[in-house]
Design a protein around this motif. Structure first.
Motif, PDB file in Angstrom:
ATOM      1  N   THR A 100      48.315  26.527  26.114  1.00 17.92           N
ATOM      2  CA  THR A 100      49.786  26.684  26.129  1.00 17.92           C
ATOM      3  C   THR A 100      50.430  28.146  26.070  1.00 17.92           C
ATOM      4  O   THR A 100      51.176  28.630  26.862  1.00 17.92           O
ATOM      5  CB  THR A 100      50.515  26.137  25.210  1.00 17.92           C
ATOM      6  OG1 THR A 100      50.069  24.549  24.877  1.00 17.92           O
ATOM      7  CG2 THR A 100      51.967  25.828  25.245  1.00 17.92           C
ATOM      8  N   MET A 141      52.793  30.686  28.893  1.00 19.15           N
ATOM      9  CA  MET A 141      54.056  30.672  28.076  1.00 19.15           C
ATOM     10  C   MET A 141      55.067  31.376  28.911  1.00 19.15           C
ATOM     11  O   MET A 141      56.171  31.104  28.995  1.00 19.15           O
ATOM     12  CB  MET A 141      54.163  30.804  26.561  1.00 19.15           C
ATOM     13  CG  MET A 141      55.462  30.931  26.108  1.00 19.15           C
ATOM     14  SD  MET A 141      55.177  31.069  24.195  1.00 19.15           S
ATOM     15  CE  MET A 141      54.675  29.618  23.801  1.00 19.15           C
ATOM     16  N   PHE A 193      56.476  30.671  32.324  1.00 18.19           N
ATOM     17  CA  PHE A 193      57.573  29.353  32.289  1.00 18.19           C
ATOM     18  C   PHE A 193      58.861  29.762  31.587  1.00 18.19           C
ATOM     19  O   PHE A 193      60.001  29.581  32.403  1.00 18.19           O
ATOM     20  CB  PHE A 193      56.929  28.381  31.172  1.00 18.19           C
ATOM     21  CG  PHE A 193      58.058  27.288  30.683  1.00 18.19           C
ATOM     22  CD1 PHE A 193      58.387  26.547  31.775  1.00 18.19           C
ATOM     23  CD2 PHE A 193      58.580  27.253  29.417  1.00 18.19           C
ATOM     24  CE1 PHE A 193      59.524  25.440  31.392  1.00 18.19           C
ATOM     25  CE2 PHE A 193      59.305  26.198  29.347  1.00 18.19           C
ATOM     26  CZ  PHE A 193      59.703  25.358  30.472  1.00 18.19           C
ATOM     27  N   LEU A 194      58.797  30.665  30.766  1.00 16.35           N
ATOM     28  CA  LEU A 194      60.079  31.217  30.024  1.00 16.35           C
ATOM     29  C   LEU A 194      60.660  32.194  30.992  1.00 16.35           C
ATOM     30  O   LEU A 194      62.189  32.137  31.104  1.00 16.35           O
ATOM     31  CB  LEU A 194      59.794  32.055  28.827  1.00 16.35           C
ATOM     32  CG  LEU A 194      59.489  31.166  27.701  1.00 16.35           C
ATOM     33  CD1 LEU A 194      59.320  31.786  26.250  1.00 16.35           C
ATOM     34  CD2 LEU A 194      60.629  30.054  27.438  1.00 16.35           C
ATOM     35  N   ILE A 215      55.789  26.654  18.867  1.00 16.19           N
ATOM     36  CA  ILE A 215      55.897  26.434  20.302  1.00 16.19           C
ATOM     37  C   ILE A 215      56.568  25.329  21.020  1.00 16.19           C
ATOM     38  O   ILE A 215      57.173  25.563  22.119  1.00 16.19           O
ATOM     39  CB  ILE A 215      54.321  26.413  20.496  1.00 16.19           C
ATOM     40  CG1 ILE A 215      53.381  27.571  20.077  1.00 16.19           C
ATOM     41  CG2 ILE A 215      54.002  25.993  21.915  1.00 16.19           C
ATOM     42  CD1 ILE A 215      51.902  27.242  20.368  1.00 16.19           C
ATOM     43  N   ILE A 216      56.539  24.339  20.299  1.00 21.96           N
ATOM     44  CA  ILE A 216      57.431  23.223  20.805  1.00 21.96           C
ATOM     45  C   ILE A 216      58.745  23.652  20.960  1.00 21.96           C
ATOM     46  O   ILE A 216      59.510  23.235  22.092  1.00 21.96           O
ATOM     47  CB  ILE A 216      57.093  22.101  20.082  1.00 21.96           C
ATOM     48  CG1 ILE A 216      55.724  21.283  20.080  1.00 21.96           C
ATOM     49  CG2 ILE A 216      58.242  20.819  20.273  1.00 21.96           C
ATOM     50  CD1 ILE A 216      55.479  20.210  19.202  1.00 21.96           C
ATOM     51  N   PHE A 229      59.512  25.906  23.906  1.00 16.41           N
ATOM     52  CA  PHE A 229      59.566  25.128  25.081  1.00 16.41           C
ATOM     53  C   PHE A 229      60.763  24.180  25.181  1.00 16.41           C
ATOM     54  O   PHE A 229      61.187  24.312  26.369  1.00 16.41           O
ATOM     55  CB  PHE A 229      58.196  24.090  25.198  1.00 16.41           C
ATOM     56  CG  PHE A 229      57.255  24.905  25.880  1.00 16.41           C
ATOM     57  CD1 PHE A 229      56.768  24.831  27.373  1.00 16.41           C
ATOM     58  CD2 PHE A 229      56.181  25.526  25.036  1.00 16.41           C
ATOM     59  CE1 PHE A 229      55.779  25.529  27.902  1.00 16.41           C
ATOM     60  CE2 PHE A 229      55.084  26.165  25.705  1.00 16.41           C
ATOM     61  CZ  PHE A 229      54.886  26.047  27.130  1.00 16.41           C
ATOM     62  N   GLY A 240      62.968  26.841  26.590  1.00 12.92           N
ATOM     63  CA  GLY A 240      62.863  26.884  27.892  1.00 12.92           C
ATOM     64  C   GLY A 240      63.505  25.652  28.834  1.00 12.92           C
ATOM     65  O   GLY A 240      64.015  25.742  29.815  1.00 12.92           O
ATOM     66  N   ILE A 241      63.525  24.522  28.373  1.00 13.02           N
ATOM     67  CA  ILE A 241      63.769  23.317  28.770  1.00 13.02           C
ATOM     68  C   ILE A 241      65.362  23.395  28.849  1.00 13.02           C
ATOM     69  O   ILE A 241      66.108  22.941  29.877  1.00 13.02           O
ATOM     70  CB  ILE A 241      63.486  21.959  28.081  1.00 13.02           C
ATOM     71  CG1 ILE A 241      62.190  21.796  28.204  1.00 13.02           C
ATOM     72  CG2 ILE A 241      64.383  20.900  28.587  1.00 13.02           C
ATOM     73  CD1 ILE A 241      61.496  20.621  27.245  1.00 13.02           C
TER      74      ILE A 241
END
Length: 285
Positions: A26, A30, A33-34, A160-161, A164, A167-168
């Motif tokens: 992950t 990362m 994604f961000l 980490i969750i 994310f 990010g969502i």
């Protein structure tokens, strides 16, 4: 008994090994994604194919509704019932002309005014803050310091969750921006009857667009905490709290706009300027 202990040890070892693999994989992507949902500029056509065609279709539909409204207004004028609310023909002309212009101006206002201002703020924050491209190295360093602590691994996975989830939220903000642009031609029609649709849209647009600035600022604070707090547990708790605040960004902006009346002031200023300009054109003719 020894057999049970042996099986339990195998299961436990497999679990922690799988968690290590999950976290390490992950961390490897990362930043990408961000970066796509928080750092990079919002480009309506980047991920949505034929976005310009969708917008033109909505503008054409809004223009059709405007024509229908004009025909209906003429019919009411001929019937002698149009001005029962004490509005003059000049007032209706200005409202209709203003709405027709905004059908094409509002989408450009978002892409050429609001989004560039948002990116200017992000660039300013980035120039005085931390390079967000270091998030991979920062997270890898933090992960290397807790690899032998099982409880800290669980806490780190929760962090980490949470990242994310941030990010969502950034991805949701991106889609909301596209929707705000697409409905803007229809929003322009609300000015004909002086409804509050334009004010609501403008208020929501500001909250949506500048949520990216808040998310970027939260990312800066997050990097500072991860890289600067030595106590692992405290670092993770503070980081999760920071992300929770970032997720409330749109609500905070909306509350500010509602309580201060900022969007109403902007609408009034735009309306006054446009009407003065139109009246000047009429006088010159």
């Amino acid at each position: 008994m020894q057999m049970m202990d042996w099986i339990s040890e195998i299961i436990s070892g497999s679990f922690w090994k799988a968690m290590d693999t999950l976290i390490e994989n992950t961390l490897n992507y990362m930043y990408n994604f961000l970066s796509q949902v928080i750092v990079q500029p919002t480009d309506p056509s980047k991920y949505i194919q034929n976005f310009d065609q969708y917008l033109k279709g909505v503008q054409f539909f809004a223009g059709g509704l405007l024509v229908i409204f004009v025909i209906w207004s003429v019919f009411r004028q001929l019937s002698g019932v149009m001005y029962t609310d004490e509005k003059s023909m000049g007032s209706y002309f200005i409202h209709i002309t203003f709405a027709g212009a905004l059908i094409y101006i509002l989408p450009k206002t978002v892409t050429l005014v609001f989004l560039p201002i948002n990116m200017a703020l992000i660039n300013f924050i980035g120039s005085v803050g931390i390079d967000v491209s270091r998030i991979d190295n920062t997270m890898q360093t933090a992960w290397g310091g807790i690899m032998q602590e099982e409880f800290s691994k669980l806490m780190f996975l929760i962090l980490i969750i949470a990242i994310f989830v941030l990010g969502i939220a950034g991805a949701i903000r991106y889609i909301e921006t596209l929707i705000a642009i697409l409905i803007s031609p229809l929003v322009a029609l609300s000015l004909i009857n002086n409804s509050d649709g334009f004010q609501v849209w403008l208020r929501e647009l500001i909250a949506i667009v500048f949520t990216q600035t808040i998310h970027f600022l939260i990312l800066q604070i997050l990097l500072s905490i991860i890289g600067g707090v030595e106590n692992i547990t405290l670092m993770i708790v503070l980081s999760i709290g920071t992300i929770a605040v970032g997720l409330r960004g749109p609500q905070i902006l909306r509350q500010y706009l509602y309580r201060t009346g900022t969007s109403s002031t902007l609408v009034s200023s735009l309306g006054s300027a446009s009407r003065l300009g139109m009246m000047g054109m009429i006088v010159k003719r």
